[in-house]
Design a protein around this motif. Structure first.
Motif, PDB file in Angstrom:
ATOM      1  N   HIS A 149       0.902  -1.173   0.147  1.00  0.00           N
ATOM      2  CA  HIS A 149       0.075   0.040  -0.064  1.00  0.00           C
ATOM      3  C   HIS A 149       0.932   1.303   0.008  1.00  0.00           C
TER       4      HIS A 149
ATOM      5  N   ALA B 156       1.209   3.950  -2.745  1.00  0.00           N
ATOM      6  CA  ALA B 156       0.942   5.521  -2.600  1.00  0.00           C
ATOM      7  C   ALA B 156       1.782   6.403  -3.025  1.00  0.00           C
TER       8      ALA B 156
ATOM      9  N   GLU C 119       1.170   9.115  -6.024  1.00  0.00           N
ATOM     10  CA  GLU C 119       1.343  10.582  -5.702  1.00  0.00           C
ATOM     11  C   GLU C 119       2.368  11.197  -6.872  1.00  0.00           C
TER      12      GLU C 119
ATOM     13  N   ASP D 112      -4.381  10.381  -1.568  1.00  0.00           N
ATOM     14  CA  ASP D 112      -5.128   9.569  -0.556  1.00  0.00           C
ATOM     15  C   ASP D 112      -5.741  10.336   0.795  1.00  0.00           C
TER      16      ASP D 112
ATOM     17  N   VAL E 138      -1.128  10.561   3.658  1.00  0.00           N
ATOM     18  CA  VAL E 138      -0.667   8.984   3.681  1.00  0.00           C
ATOM     19  C   VAL E 138      -0.806   8.816   5.086  1.00  0.00           C
TER      20      VAL E 138
ATOM     21  N   ASP F  71      -4.042   7.551   7.290  1.00  0.00           N
ATOM     22  CA  ASP F  71      -5.014   6.502   6.631  1.00  0.00           C
ATOM     23  C   ASP F  71      -6.071   5.604   7.648  1.00  0.00           C
TER      24      ASP F  71
ATOM     25  N   ILE G 133      -6.828   7.218  -4.452  1.00  0.00           N
ATOM     26  CA  ILE G 133      -5.980   5.961  -4.391  1.00  0.00           C
ATOM     27  C   ILE G 133      -6.870   4.699  -4.487  1.00  0.00           C
TER      28      ILE G 133
END
Length: 295
Positions: A110, A114, A118, A186, A189, A192, A202
């Motif tokens: 993940h 991510a 980005e 997202d 980050v 989360d 995302i």
């Protein structure tokens, strides 16, 4: 006893002058056993041992390379994609909890994706449309050619396209990109756990196809379970094994036997068949659990 892991130093992807050299060097770094990974993760978490963190990062560089390869179609340099993925890997190592019962490879995917996502979104406009000389000219001159901040009308689109030597649809596309608003990939980050992260871009940018590592893990898990099942069946007596197989392991297209059917065959009550089945299932569960623990 946990064996010490000797991990060589490895420069950044572009530092070796050839991305293939970097990939070859990364692939020579040995993978960690679960015992080694747990030991290094606990040393980093409990003692802030940076050498332990480095060992975790270096042994997973090949994972970053594999994931980054899937994003080459965006036109960005492979080395840059790998470097951004490495940042995600380091973030994953920082947040990895060895007591959660998962391997770092599953947790890190993940974070690696991510960071790559980005990076792609930050650079996607230029990569997407400014790939030719005419398109680059359009990118840098469209704003100055517009007479106002309003959207170009069809006549103005044709005029700009003629001036810059591009297609009218390219003008419309570029104007859309220039006037669009950036959206966080997202929702942060580091956040989360918040509800907003579940509806962040995302979640719909990710590839729905299973990643190679996921496929390999699923195949290995299936193989271990199949081997465990066969071992568990072999540990049963003949009657118990037959009852379990006819009740739960029939071939496709065949029907399972009922308790009453088996009771008639063995000359006992249906309740007795149920007791034998329950005892056999309990024994099989214990056998399979031991097999998975020692795998």
């Amino acid at each position: 006893m946990t064996h010490a892991l000797m991990v060589p130093d490895l420069p950044a992807p572009g530092a070796l002058g050839n991305i293939d050299s970097y990939i070859q060097a990364a692939n020579r770094i040995p993978l960690l056993t679960e015992e080694q990974e747990q030991s290094l993760a606990r040393r980093f978490r409990d003692e802030e041992d940076l050498e332990a963190a480095r060992g975790l990062v270096m042994s997973h560089l090949r994972l970053v390379i594999a994931i980054a390869r899937g994003y080459l179609g965006y036109g960005l340099p492979h080395a840059d994609l790998i470097q951004e993925g490495n940042i995600g890997l380091m973030k994953a190592v920082k947040r990895f909890d060895p007591d959660r019962g998962v391997r770092l490879v599953s947790f890190a995917i993940h974070w690696i994706k991510a960071e790559i996502h980005e990076y792609i979104l930050r650079n996607w406009r230029l990569v997407k449309v400014a790939t030719t000389k005419a398109q680059r000219k359009l990118f840098f001159n469209l704003r100055s050619l517009k007479r106002s901040s309003n959207t170009l009308n069809p006549a103005e689109v044709l005029e700009v396209a003629k001036t810059l030597g591009v297609k009218p649809e390219e003008v419309v596309e570029m104007e859309t990109r220039l006037t669009g608003q950036d959206v966080a990939l997202d929702g942060g980050v580091d956040d989360d756990e918040r509800d907003g992260a579940r509806v962040a871009p995302i979640n719909w940018l990710s590839d729905s196809a299973a990643a190679p590592l996921d496929v390999m893990e699923a195949e290995q898990d299936g193989r271990l379970r199949e081997e465990g099942l066969q071992s568990a069946l072999a540990a049963l007596d003949d009657r118990s094994r037959t009852i379990v197989q006819r009740r739960w392991l029939v071939q496709e297209g065949e029907s399972t036997a009922t308790l009453h059917e088996l009771a008639a065959e063995y000359g006992v009550s249906a309740e007795r068949i149920r007791q034998i089945e329950a005892k056999a299932m309990q024994k099989m569960k214990a056998t399979m659990h031991r097999a998975l623990e020692t795998a």
